[in-house]
Scaffold this motif. Structure first.
Motif, short mmCIF file in Angstrom:
data_model
loop_
_atom_site.label_atom_id
_atom_site.label_comp_id
_atom_site.label_asym_id
_atom_site.label_seq_id
_atom_site.Cartn_x
_atom_site.Cartn_y
_atom_site.Cartn_z
N VAL A 49 -7.31 0.47 20.52
CA VAL A 49 -5.98 0.70 19.98
C VAL A 49 -6.12 1.22 18.55
O VAL A 49 -7.15 1.04 17.90
N ILE A 50 -5.07 1.85 18.08
CA ILE A 50 -5.00 2.35 16.72
C ILE A 50 -4.12 1.38 15.93
O ILE A 50 -3.05 1.00 16.38
N GLY A 51 -4.58 0.99 14.76
CA GLY A 51 -3.83 0.03 13.96
C GLY A 51 -3.68 0.49 12.52
O GLY A 51 -4.17 1.55 12.13
N GLY A 52 -3.04 -0.32 11.76
CA GLY A 52 -2.87 -0.07 10.34
C GLY A 52 -3.15 -1.35 9.58
O GLY A 52 -2.31 -2.24 9.54
N GLY A 53 -4.33 -1.47 9.02
CA GLY A 53 -4.72 -2.67 8.30
C GLY A 53 -5.43 -3.63 9.23
O GLY A 53 -4.81 -4.47 9.88
N GLU A 54 -6.72 -3.46 9.37
CA GLU A 54 -7.51 -4.26 10.27
C GLU A 54 -7.99 -5.52 9.55
O GLU A 54 -8.01 -5.57 8.34
N GLN A 55 -8.39 -6.51 10.33
CA GLN A 55 -8.86 -7.76 9.77
C GLN A 55 -10.26 -8.02 10.31
O GLN A 55 -10.49 -7.93 11.51
N TYR A 56 -11.20 -8.33 9.43
CA TYR A 56 -12.55 -8.69 9.84
C TYR A 56 -12.91 -9.98 9.13
O TYR A 56 -12.99 -10.02 7.90
N ASN A 57 -13.13 -11.02 9.91
CA ASN A 57 -13.36 -12.36 9.36
C ASN A 57 -12.27 -12.67 8.34
O ASN A 57 -11.10 -12.68 8.70
N ASN A 58 -12.59 -12.86 7.09
CA ASN A 58 -11.56 -13.22 6.11
C ASN A 58 -11.17 -12.04 5.23
O ASN A 58 -10.59 -12.23 4.17
N GLN A 59 -11.46 -10.82 5.65
CA GLN A 59 -11.16 -9.64 4.84
C GLN A 59 -10.18 -8.70 5.54
O GLN A 59 -10.36 -8.39 6.72
N HIS A 60 -9.20 -8.27 4.81
CA HIS A 60 -8.33 -7.18 5.24
C HIS A 60 -9.10 -5.90 4.92
O HIS A 60 -9.63 -5.76 3.83
N VAL A 61 -9.17 -4.97 5.87
CA VAL A 61 -9.93 -3.74 5.67
C VAL A 61 -9.07 -2.54 6.04
O VAL A 61 -8.14 -2.64 6.83
N ASN A 62 -9.40 -1.41 5.46
CA ASN A 62 -8.76 -0.14 5.78
C ASN A 62 -9.82 0.84 6.27
O ASN A 62 -11.00 0.67 5.99
N GLN A 63 -9.40 1.84 6.99
CA GLN A 63 -10.27 2.93 7.42
C GLN A 63 -11.54 2.43 8.12
O GLN A 63 -12.62 2.98 7.97
N THR A 64 -11.38 1.39 8.89
CA THR A 64 -12.50 0.70 9.50
C THR A 64 -12.20 0.50 10.98
O THR A 64 -11.06 0.42 11.39
N VAL A 118 -19.10 -3.71 1.28
CA VAL A 118 -18.02 -2.95 0.66
C VAL A 118 -16.90 -2.83 1.68
O VAL A 118 -17.13 -2.40 2.81
N PHE A 119 -15.70 -3.20 1.28
CA PHE A 119 -14.53 -3.14 2.15
C PHE A 119 -13.59 -2.08 1.60
O PHE A 119 -13.25 -2.09 0.41
N ILE A 120 -13.17 -1.17 2.46
CA ILE A 120 -12.37 -0.02 2.04
C ILE A 120 -10.96 -0.44 1.68
O ILE A 120 -10.32 -1.23 2.37
N SER A 121 -10.46 0.16 0.61
CA SER A 121 -9.08 0.02 0.19
C SER A 121 -8.50 1.43 0.06
O SER A 121 -8.87 2.18 -0.82
N SER A 122 -7.63 1.77 0.98
CA SER A 122 -7.05 3.12 1.03
C SER A 122 -5.87 3.25 0.07
O SER A 122 -5.00 2.38 0.02
N MET A 123 -5.86 4.36 -0.64
CA MET A 123 -4.74 4.64 -1.53
C MET A 123 -3.58 5.22 -0.70
O MET A 123 -3.80 6.03 0.18
N MET A 124 -2.36 4.80 -1.03
CA MET A 124 -1.20 5.33 -0.32
C MET A 124 -0.28 6.14 -1.22
O MET A 124 0.48 6.96 -0.74
N GLN A 125 -0.36 5.89 -2.53
CA GLN A 125 0.57 6.55 -3.44
C GLN A 125 0.04 6.45 -4.87
O GLN A 125 -0.68 5.51 -5.20
N MET A 126 0.39 7.44 -5.68
CA MET A 126 0.04 7.39 -7.09
C MET A 126 1.32 7.45 -7.90
O MET A 126 2.20 8.27 -7.62
N GLU A 127 1.42 6.58 -8.88
CA GLU A 127 2.57 6.59 -9.77
C GLU A 127 2.31 7.53 -10.95
O GLU A 127 1.15 7.83 -11.26
N PRO A 128 3.36 7.99 -11.62
CA PRO A 128 3.19 8.93 -12.74
C PRO A 128 2.25 8.45 -13.85
O PRO A 128 1.59 9.26 -14.49
N ASN A 129 2.12 7.14 -14.03
CA ASN A 129 1.25 6.62 -15.09
C ASN A 129 -0.21 6.50 -14.67
O ASN A 129 -1.04 6.00 -15.42
N GLY A 130 -0.54 6.93 -13.43
CA GLY A 130 -1.92 6.88 -12.95
C GLY A 130 -2.26 5.63 -12.17
O GLY A 130 -3.41 5.43 -11.79
N THR A 131 -1.28 4.78 -11.91
CA THR A 131 -1.49 3.61 -11.07
C THR A 131 -1.64 4.06 -9.62
O THR A 131 -0.88 4.89 -9.14
#
Length: 180
Positions: free
Chosen positions: A158-173, A69-82
């Motif tokens: 170091v602290i980053g924003g959007g890490e990469q592990y093998n072929n996956q972009h990951v968050n909060q990892t 399971v690879f984390i996907s962090s939410m950054m914003q919610m639109e009025p329609n629930g997106t």
């Protein structure tokens, strides 16, 4: 050797959802199981819709890829629930709402695995997501974490924003490379 560390786990009920409508360019999750993504998240976790993004450090979303399971962090919610995310979610992806695990135990296990795999550590280079830094700082754990990582040997983190592990972009990892 390369490692990734996820301090979140699937909830005990193991409920999963499928992304039924997405906008790949905007990294937008529009619908889960045919309903607005925010509505599904809110109902399952009992979180008010206007608190979803604030809840990202407690219950981020996880995108299943095989057994991982690879984390996907939410950054914003639109009025329609997106939900707009830092990691792309594809149509038909299997999504879990994760919960924070015992991160101190997870950290200990990672260090043990590194020591077991690499006998002569010359350098550990780690990248932690900014969200982990914020979580650990808020919990008063950041200094302990840094000392524990340094116990492996020479460590540069170091602290980053959007890490990469093998072929996956990951968050909060945390991802790290360990050199002999």
């Amino acid at each position: 050797m390369v490692y990734k560390e996820n301090i979140y786990k699937k909830q005990s009920d193991n409920i999963h959802h499928f992304a039924t409508k997405v906008d790949l360019k905007r990294k937008a999750l529009i619908e889960l199981d045919g309903s607005p993504a925010a509505e599904v998240y809110s109902k399952e976790l009992g979180i008010a819709k206007d608190k979803i993004v604030d809840n990202v450090m407690k219950n981020p979303m996880g995108r299943a890829v095989g057994d991982e399971v690879f984390i996907s962090s939410m950054m914003q919610m639109e009025p329609n629930g997106t939900l707009l995310n830092y990691k792309r979610i594809n149509k038909n992806d299997c999504i879990y709402f994760l919960e924070l695990s015992d991160y101190k135990e997870t950290e200990r296990e990672t260090r043990e695995n590194i020591q077991k795999d690499v006998k002569q550590i010359s350098l550990v280079f780690s990248i932690d997501c900014i969200y982990r830094y914020l979580l650990y700082t808020g919990e008063g754990y950041m200094n302990t974490y840094a000392k524990d990582m340094a116990s492996l040997g020479n460590h540069m983190g170091v602290i980053g924003g959007g890490e990469q592990y093998n072929n996956q972009h990951v968050n909060q990892t945390m991802v790290c490379a360990v050199f002999e």
